[in-house]
Design an enzyme around this catalytic site. Structure first.
Site, PDB file in Angstrom:
ATOM      1  N   GLU A 125       4.999  -1.891  13.117  1.00 40.94           N
ATOM      2  CA  GLU A 125       3.779  -1.917  12.295  1.00 40.94           C
ATOM      3  C   GLU A 125       2.473  -1.962  13.192  1.00 40.94           C
ATOM      4  O   GLU A 125       1.452  -1.258  12.811  1.00 40.94           O
ATOM      5  CB  GLU A 125       3.691  -3.250  11.237  1.00 40.94           C
ATOM      6  CG  GLU A 125       4.855  -3.114  10.355  1.00 40.94           C
ATOM      7  CD  GLU A 125       4.760  -1.881   9.551  1.00 40.94           C
ATOM      8  OE1 GLU A 125       3.711  -0.900   9.654  1.00 40.94           O
ATOM      9  OE2 GLU A 125       5.659  -1.634   8.817  1.00 40.94           O
ATOM     10  N   HIS A 174       5.700   6.398  11.111  1.00 40.26           N
ATOM     11  CA  HIS A 174       6.877   5.776  11.088  1.00 40.26           C
ATOM     12  C   HIS A 174       8.111   6.730  11.069  1.00 40.26           C
ATOM     13  O   HIS A 174       9.384   6.150  11.327  1.00 40.26           O
ATOM     14  CB  HIS A 174       7.133   4.881   9.843  1.00 40.26           C
ATOM     15  CG  HIS A 174       6.261   3.495  10.065  1.00 40.26           C
ATOM     16  ND1 HIS A 174       6.680   2.716  10.887  1.00 40.26           N
ATOM     17  CD2 HIS A 174       5.387   3.134   9.274  1.00 40.26           C
ATOM     18  CE1 HIS A 174       6.228   1.640  10.819  1.00 40.26           C
ATOM     19  NE2 HIS A 174       5.112   1.772   9.810  1.00 40.26           N
ATOM     20  N   GLY A 196       0.713  -1.269   0.087  1.00 45.96           N
ATOM     21  CA  GLY A 196      -0.147  -0.134  -0.023  1.00 45.96           C
ATOM     22  C   GLY A 196       0.776   1.328   0.005  1.00 45.96           C
ATOM     23  O   GLY A 196       0.844   2.303  -0.637  1.00 45.96           O
ATOM     24  N   ALA A 197       2.066   1.285   0.830  1.00 46.38           N
ATOM     25  CA  ALA A 197       3.041   2.512   0.996  1.00 46.38           C
ATOM     26  C   ALA A 197       4.212   1.851   1.522  1.00 46.38           C
ATOM     27  O   ALA A 197       4.139   0.702   2.289  1.00 46.38           O
ATOM     28  CB  ALA A 197       2.213   3.484   1.659  1.00 46.38           C
ATOM     29  N   HIS A 214      -0.396   6.685   8.793  1.00 46.01           N
ATOM     30  CA  HIS A 214       0.373   5.242   9.256  1.00 46.01           C
ATOM     31  C   HIS A 214       1.829   5.611   8.702  1.00 46.01           C
ATOM     32  O   HIS A 214       2.756   5.215   9.621  1.00 46.01           O
ATOM     33  CB  HIS A 214      -0.176   4.297   8.326  1.00 46.01           C
ATOM     34  CG  HIS A 214       0.546   2.768   8.631  1.00 46.01           C
ATOM     35  ND1 HIS A 214      -0.214   2.013   9.409  1.00 46.01           N
ATOM     36  CD2 HIS A 214       1.957   2.378   8.329  1.00 46.01           C
ATOM     37  CE1 HIS A 214       0.713   0.897   9.609  1.00 46.01           C
ATOM     38  NE2 HIS A 214       1.909   1.113   8.734  1.00 46.01           N
ATOM     39  N   GLU A 215       2.269   5.928   7.439  1.00 43.73           N
ATOM     40  CA  GLU A 215       3.573   6.023   7.063  1.00 43.73           C
ATOM     41  C   GLU A 215       4.206   7.137   7.820  1.00 43.73           C
ATOM     42  O   GLU A 215       5.338   6.947   8.018  1.00 43.73           O
ATOM     43  CB  GLU A 215       3.658   6.394   5.474  1.00 43.73           C
ATOM     44  CG  GLU A 215       2.836   5.419   4.734  1.00 43.73           C
ATOM     45  CD  GLU A 215       3.007   3.873   5.064  1.00 43.73           C
ATOM     46  OE1 GLU A 215       4.405   3.766   5.336  1.00 43.73           O
ATOM     47  OE2 GLU A 215       2.080   3.026   5.183  1.00 43.73           O
TER      48      GLU A 215
END
Length: 934
Positions: free
Chosen positions: A393, A374, A334-335, A370-371
């Protein structure tokens, strides 16, 4: 990732300060690294801090070092100087290639006469017959290379020296090489698209988890961090991007980081940009037509909000001067959270306000959140080895809801974690073949094993368990624990908890959390309101299955219980032994804040069902979904009668909220899977039609006969449920509506405005299902001409809905041709066909016939590969199907199953459980439904 991520940026001395603060993030959440974990480790020496510069030594084994998958600890990289030149035009043989050279500086920490460095599918220039040149930074005499060779199985370049390297001395390894810029979606690869009828080629990268070695020789383990100096050679009419800021074709040095976070792209993409108050440059890159159409605007608008939220949440500034976000036409996951250069599928970054659905918009917000999570957690400080992937994750999968909620507070997105993560992972974690969040290192060695842990357990269970921790600590205390600079994570949470009176936590945080991270599964808490006794047991969907994995905790948990009596919240307590009393109904796990299921005595179940039917609003929305989901799951585990589960759905004729309906339809779908090929199907259709008709009528009135869109996003989602399910159960008014919309579109292909983007998934699928070759061919043409990725995705899914076998077989064949179905979409297309009751046996036959090719293409690297097995076998519920599964396993032992190995075992276990369940419950279900559907 689950999604996929990379990183890059030069931060200077400030990074050292940030590293201490960030230590809290992973080390403060480093539940897996406390002393209790050592009892469950394969290597007791590997208990050092996660961000250690020097990896722990590889254990002595009988095999030669180059036959082991883990690198020895003797050599540690410090700096890479990498130059790459991708050719975006094919050579005389029709191949796209790249060439490169690399100088890696490494320090010898232990005298050795062997150099091992990862390299895979690279062709090396030789120097005096060897694959590399080795020199000493000090210029002193040093051993020469005696022999060099490539090891295919473990993916190494090996150099045997005439003598030993000297401890404490740094050396340079120089290599020159060439590789294929292939379409494998791994390493340094090629993506293609058409723009104005012209084929465009993009050189891009995907390094996680073990693909950096396909781009250049490297020490390709997450603990082997280094600084990267990248130079990319490209044509003047193209632009090059990497993790750090560009300096013509050269880039600033990156921060010290892992190989899997490195990224580089060469394209003729264009971009839009903004500058944040703190000076951070934000750019969104995509195909020129997409940028010109404004499809990157939404991503750009929310990125700044999300970055600012995380700066407050982590109490740490964003550590880089820029963040580039790039939408790629071909992308496996997804990414991917590359530091400073985040890569996405187009569906996860681009949004068209006129053609994208509400779900597409939410997906963009969630994936970006989400990304970006990180950038602090996972990139600045990183797990030592892949067995603790869940720390990266699971955390990002939890806080993405917080980041997206900050960007879109009116969506109430935080509640959806119960549907999308908690209830989703319950079904997998209830199998005897599940695994703990934190696995032993010896369970995760090969590239296929590493790819296999990018699964629902790591992402969704990780998110669910961390959410539970946040709920019993309180979000404020949870966030405070992330920003305290202690050496160990759990000490941070323990300290934060001690500083907050009234939490009533019975043990240290690491004592509590070890039980949730070091043993698989979860408990079912049973409350007997007659006796007041509250107990727990390991919940297994097949109670007769054998759990082979031992647990030092004997599968018991410290369970935080939030509960209410007759609508009134009660004080939280912790279960090991506890009693409760209930005058009327008792409801435990309010708002599903804990990761466990709940069972009751039958009297309390009856009181809860009566409360739902009398006034369902007295029970919180999330718990209405929980009651349904728990009851259906308890039925499958033989803990309650199957009729009880159906009784929890009867009140739905009065329910208009999305979350309970979504939970109900998800559970009823299991019954469709089990009974769609039996005489139960008719009564099941009739009962579901009886439930859904009031909801269809509710939205018909609310939307003025389907001409307007509800304001609330959850109402929009439930409108999709209403029209999709009403048509699926054969409601004439729904099917007539869809056929009229679709016919108008076929008559006027340029005009699709009558079908709102929210409803297109349902409309396209139902129209293709009810139609024939003409409808299928029309949707295929629309799919091939689609310029918006989310629209293309809807059309591609709809093509799998036809009931015409020859069309489905032709569609399956298309998945082997990347000019028809992109490689990134091949596996999900096969799975979509398998979700069709007519397509399931066709897809199963196709996969068996093409297994060798599918395995070679996707078996070691694709994160979707395990989903192929689970998706195709979801309906399996007969002895014959179980025998076919077993034969499939036997017939393909030589080929292998790669990252789908565990998925195959789980499919066999699930099929066995479903055989028994259907045998025991079919008649009961048929009798109850026949009575209710009259």
């Amino acid at each position: 990732m689950g999604k996929v991520y990379y990183i890059s940026k030069n931060v200077g001395l400030g990074l050292l300060v940030l590293a201490l603060s960030a230590l809290v993030t992973i080390v403060a959440l480093s539940i897996a690294y406390d002393k209790e974990r050592s009892k469950n480790r394969s290597r007791p020496e590997e208990q050092a801090a996660v961000n250690s510069d020097t990896p722990d030594p590889t254990p002595v084994a009988s095999k030669d070092p180059w036959d082991q998958y883990r690198l020895p600890s003797a050599l540690v990289p410090t700096t890479y100087n990498v130059t790459l030149w991708p050719r975006l035009k094919p050579d005389a043989n029709g191949h796209y290639i790249f060439s490169g050279l690399s100088d890696v500086v490494f320090t010898c920490h232990q005298a050795t006469d062997l150099v091992l460095i990862h390299a895979n599918k690279l062709n090396f220039t030789t120097f005096n017959g060897h694959h590399a040149l080795l020199s000493d930074l000090s210029g002193a005499r040093m051993p020469t290379i005696r022999k060099s060779w490539l090891v295919t199985e473990t993916e190494y370049l090996a150099l045997e020296l005439s003598g030993s390297l000297t401890e404490g001395v740094s050396y340079i390894l120089h290599t020159e090489f060439q590789g294929e810029l292939s379409d494998t979606l791994e390493g340094f690869y090629r993506s293609e698209y058409l723009e104005d009828g012209v084929k465009k080629v993009v050189a891009t990268s995907q390094m996680q988890p073990t693909f950096a070695r396909k781009a250049f020789p490297c020490f390709d383990e997450p603990a082997m961090k280094a600084v990267f100096n990248v130079t990319v050679i490209h044509d003047r009419d193209k632009v090059a991007l990497s993790n750090a800021r560009e300096l013509v074709t050269k880039f600033e040095p990156t921060a010290k980081m892992s190989t899997y976070l490195l990224a580089f792209i060469v394209s003729d993409f264009s971009y839009i940009e903004s500058t944040q108050q703190n000076g951070v440059q934000v750019r969104v890159w995509a195909r020129r037509k997409a940028i010109e159409a404004g499809h990157g605007d939404y991503a750009l608008n929310i990125t700044g909000k999300i970055l600012q939220f995380y700066e407050r949440y982590y109490d740490t500034p964003y550590p880089l001067p820029k963040t580039d976000q790039v939408a790629l036409p071909d992308f496996q996951a997804g990414a991917m959270e590359n530091w400073g250069l985040v890569t996405y599928r187009e569906t996860a970054l681009l949004h068209d306000p006129n053609k994208s659905s509400a779900g597409n918009k939410q997906r963009v917000a969630s994936v970006i959140a989400h990304e970006l999570a990180h950038m602090w957690f996972g990139n600045l400080v990183t797990m030592r080895w892949w067995n603790d992937l869940w720390l990266n994750e699971g955390f990002a999968s939890y806080v993405e809801y917080l980041g997206a909620d900050c960007a879109e507070p009116q969506w109430n997105i935080k509640d959806q974690i119960v549907l999308d993560d908690v209830q989703q992972v319950f079904s997998l974690d209830a199998l005897a073949s599940s695994h703990p969040l934190s696995r032993r290192e010896d369970e995760v060695n090969t590239p296929a094993q590493i790819s296999g842990i990018f699964n629902t357990i790591s992402y969704s269970k990780g998110a669910a368990v961390l959410r539970m921790l946040s709920k019993f600590l309180g979000e404020r205390v949870f966030a405070k624990g992330l920003s305290v600079t202690f050496i160990l994570l759990l000490l941070c949470f323990s300290q934060a908890a001690e500083d907050t009176p009234g939490l009533g936590i019975p043990r240290t945080i690491h004592d509590i959390m070890n039980r949730w991270t070091l043993q698989m599964g979860f408990p079912v808490v049973t409350i007997n309101t007659k006796t007041g006794l509250v107990t727990q047991q390991h919940f297994l969907v097949d109670p007769e299955s054998v759990v082979d994995r031992p647990s030092q905790f004997n599968y018991t948990w410290f369970v935080p219980i939030k509960w209410m009596k007759t609508g009134v919240e009660q004080r939280q307590y912790w279960l090991l032994h506890k009693t409760v009393s209930g005058v009327n109904w008792v409801l435990a796990n309010t708002n599903v804040s804990g990761y466990y299921r709940v069972n009751y005595d039958m009297d309390n179940w009856n009181r809860l069902i009566s409360a739902l039917e009398a006034n369902h609003l007295t029970i919180p929305i999330i718990n209405r979904a929980q009651i349904i989901d728990d009851a259906f799951s308890l039925t499958r585990a033989k803990m309650v009668d199957v009729t009880l589960a159906f009784r929890t759905t009867k009140y739905l004729s009065k329910e208009t909220q999305y979350i309970p309906w979504k939970a109900a339809l998800g559970n009823l779908y299991f019954y469709y899977l089990m009974f769609e090929r039996t005489e139960v199907y008719g009564p099941l259709q009739a009962y579901t039609r009886k439930l859904i008709q009031p909801l269809f009528e509710y939205f018909t009135k609310m939307t003025h006969n389907w001409t307007t869109v509800p304001e609330a996003i959850t109402d929009q989602y439930n409108q999709m449920n209403a029209i999709g399910m009403s048509c699926a159960v054969g409601m004439p008014a729904c099917r007539d509506l869809i056929k009229s919309w679709f016919k108008r579109w076929m008559d006027h292909p340029e005009d699709n405005l009558r079908i709102h983007p929210n409803l297109r998934n349902a409309v396209y699928c139902i129209a293709v299902e009810l139609g024939g070759a003409d409808e299928w061919d029309f949707v295929w043409r629309m799919f091939k001409n689609a310029t918006l990725a989310s629209e293309a995705s809807r059309l591609r899914s709809a093509l799998a809905c036809t009931k015409v076998p020859w069309l489905l077989n032709r569609y399956l064949d298309y998945t082997l041709d990347p000019t028809k179905i992109r490689k990134q979409d091949a596996l999900s297309t096969i799975t979509s066909v398998a979700h069709n009751v007519v397509g399931m046996p066709l897809a199963w036959n196709f996969v068996r016939a093409q297994w060798k090719q599918l395995y070679q293409e996707y078996g070691k690297g694709s994160f979707a590969f395990p989903g192929l097995i689970s998706g195709i076998t979801t309906r399996f519920s007969t002895e014959f199907e179980l025998q076919e599964l077993q034969r499939f396993k036997e017939d393909n032992q030589e080929v292998g199953f790669g990252s789908a190995t565990q998925a195959l075992e789980q499919a066999m276990e699930r099929t066995s459980a479903q055989i028994k369940w259907v045998t025991e419950n079919k008649d009961r279900v048929l009798d109850w439904l026949s009575g209710e559907s009259l």
